[in-house]
Design a protein around this motif. Structure first.
Motif, PDB file in Angstrom:
ATOM      1  N   PRO A 103       0.498  -1.350   0.189  1.00  0.00           N
ATOM      2  CA  PRO A 103       0.436   0.021  -0.312  1.00  0.00           C
ATOM      3  C   PRO A 103       0.661   1.248   0.078  1.00  0.00           C
ATOM      4  N   THR A 142      -3.511   5.487  11.867  1.00  0.00           N
ATOM      5  CA  THR A 142      -4.464   5.291  10.283  1.00  0.00           C
ATOM      6  C   THR A 142      -5.654   6.029  10.840  1.00  0.00           C
ATOM      7  N   ARG A 178      -6.525   4.176   1.023  1.00  0.00           N
ATOM      8  CA  ARG A 178      -6.832   2.677   0.735  1.00  0.00           C
ATOM      9  C   ARG A 178      -8.554   3.629   0.372  1.00  0.00           C
ATOM     10  N   ARG A 219      -2.797   6.183   5.886  1.00  0.00           N
ATOM     11  CA  ARG A 219      -2.330   5.469   6.699  1.00  0.00           C
ATOM     12  C   ARG A 219      -0.796   7.051   7.010  1.00  0.00           C
ATOM     13  N   GLN A 245      -3.337  -1.925  11.633  1.00  0.00           N
ATOM     14  CA  GLN A 245      -2.640  -2.986  10.889  1.00  0.00           C
ATOM     15  C   GLN A 245      -2.492  -3.916  10.713  1.00  0.00           C
ATOM     16  N   TRP A 266      -4.315  -3.226   6.708  1.00  0.00           N
ATOM     17  CA  TRP A 266      -3.415  -2.670   5.763  1.00  0.00           C
ATOM     18  C   TRP A 266      -2.636  -4.093   5.147  1.00  0.00           C
ATOM     19  N   CYS A 303      -5.056  -5.750   2.992  1.00  0.00           N
ATOM     20  CA  CYS A 303      -5.121  -4.744   2.039  1.00  0.00           C
ATOM     21  C   CYS A 303      -3.684  -5.672   1.121  1.00  0.00           C
ATOM     22  N   ARG A 304      -2.975  -5.148   1.495  1.00  0.00           N
ATOM     23  CA  ARG A 304      -1.909  -5.936   0.956  1.00  0.00           C
ATOM     24  C   ARG A 304      -1.958  -7.096   0.052  1.00  0.00           C
ATOM     25  N   GLU A 363      -5.825   2.075  -4.457  1.00  0.00           N
ATOM     26  CA  GLU A 363      -4.404   2.433  -3.473  1.00  0.00           C
ATOM     27  C   GLU A 363      -3.914   4.131  -3.834  1.00  0.00           C
TER      28      GLU A 363
END
Length: 377
Positions: A119, A189, A217, A229, A259, A262, A265-266, A303
């Motif tokens: 991200p 965030t 995001r 973030r 965290q 994220w 998401c990654r 993103e």
């Protein structure tokens, strides 16, 4: 879908000698080979049958050296990403480009060969920006070294960085030297309830200000939300939090939950990536950060401060998706095909002639017999 390990793979010991001999024998016999690790990114390749024998070098694993004060680590390519993460974390360091792990077992070599980033890509750079040097076995079976462990070692064409995103088509990466960074002192965030157009507009405004924005995001849905973030010095993060929440009525997300989100998401584990119908394909659109909201009738996740946009759509929608993407000077990739496969739709946009020529010359130089060439070549 959780990819399985490659089948009928040739396993190798903790020495590259077997790999070198195997490649040399294949070159002599003009027999193609397919490089693979844990198979966590196998979906990136076209759906045509690929029955080439697999070179699986995961046994070539381990950290060769780590110089925390020099911010550099050298690892063998078969090293699992989670092992490198743990070693760096023990010294309060990390890989800023944060390579995605779409399933367990992903390796450092596979992450570099795929050339993907997490991200924070728009803020910190991609994998190519952190590769200092590499060793690899080319299509003749030569074990070659390029680059080094400091940026100034680069001279002439930087082949070590050309390996980033090469997907095993130049040779088998064996060792990689990477630049690492200290973990940031502070991280926060923020979440804002904004529709796509407003979210992109706000990101553009913030992007022109000295704010420690590390990742963003945006997700649609019943309540569209923008997550941002912040990373950096404590005072900078605190000041940015106050300013941005005042700009768009944002709220702070608890660090532990943020965290986790994220990371999901990654790794494409968020609900957005898991709830599409089986006939849908995942498209990746790369566009300028300043591109406006795109009029496409599909669910999207955005993103990289607007530069990377994911959407679910049938493979047959290729023409409409590519037309809309090209209109904003971007390009589209059919990233993950649905159960019907890619239906003959090109996975990537056509490569510009100049880029195609450079790629062809590199492959001719390092793999003249096409040992690592894809089946469709």
């Amino acid at each position: 879908m959780q990819p399985s390990a490659p089948q009928d793979a040739s396993s190798f010991s903790a020495s590259p000698d077997e790999l070198i001999e195997t490649v040399r024998s294949a070159a002599t016999a003009r027999q193609r080979r397919r490089i693979a690790g844990a198979g966590t990114k196998a979906f990136l390749f076209p759906s045509q049958a690929d029955d080439r024998p697999v070179l699986d070098a995961r046994a070539w694993s381990g950290i060769v050296s780590h110089e925390p004060t020099e911010l550099v680590v050298t690892v063998k390519a078969g090293t699992p990403l989670h092992e490198l993460d743990a070693a760096l974390s023990a010294h309060q360091q990390y890989l800023p480009f944060d390579p995605p792990r779409y399933a367990e077992g992903g390796t450092v070599g596979g992450g570099v060969a795929a050339g993907l980033a997490g991200p924070a890509r728009a803020s910190v750079g991609g994998a190519r920006d952190y590769v200092l040097g590499a060793q690899f076995i080319d299509g003749r079976g030569q074990w070659m070294t390029f680059g080094g462990q400091v940026m100034k070692n680069v001279a002439g064409y930087d082949v070590s960085r050309a390996l980033v995103g090469s997907r095993g088509q130049l040779g088998l990466i064996t060792d990689i030297s990477l630049k690492v960074l200290p973990l940031p002192p502070a991280e926060t965030t923020l979440v804002f309830e904004l529709d796509q157009a407003r979210a992109l507009q706000q990101l553009h405004v913030w992007g022109g200000q000295p704010l420690p924005i590390n990742a963003s995001r945006w997700e649609g849905g019943e309540v569209p939300r923008l997550h941002v973030r912040l990373r950096g010095a404590v005072a900078a993060v605190e000041a940015a939090t106050q300013r941005m929440c005042g700009d768009a009525a944002g709220q702070v997300v608890a660090n532990e939950a943020a965290q986790r989100d994220w990371a999901q998401c990654r790794d494409h584990q968020l609900a957005f990536f898991r709830t599409a119908g089986p006939e849908m394909s995942l498209w990746r659109l790369s566009v300028p950060q300043t591109a406006a909201a795109m009029d496409l009738p599909y669910a999207q996740l955005i993103e990289w401060q607007g530069a990377q946009r994911w959407l679910w759509a049938p493979a047959a929608s290729s023409e409409a998706i590519r037309s809309a993407t090209h209109a904003v000077r971007g390009h589209a990739q059919l990233f993950r095909a649905g159960v019907g496969g890619d239906q003959g739709v090109p996975r990537e946009d056509a490569v510009p002639p100049a880029v195609a020529a450079i790629t062809r010359r590199l492959r001719e130089a390092f793999d003249p017999h096409g040992i690592f060439a894809p089946m469709q070549d």
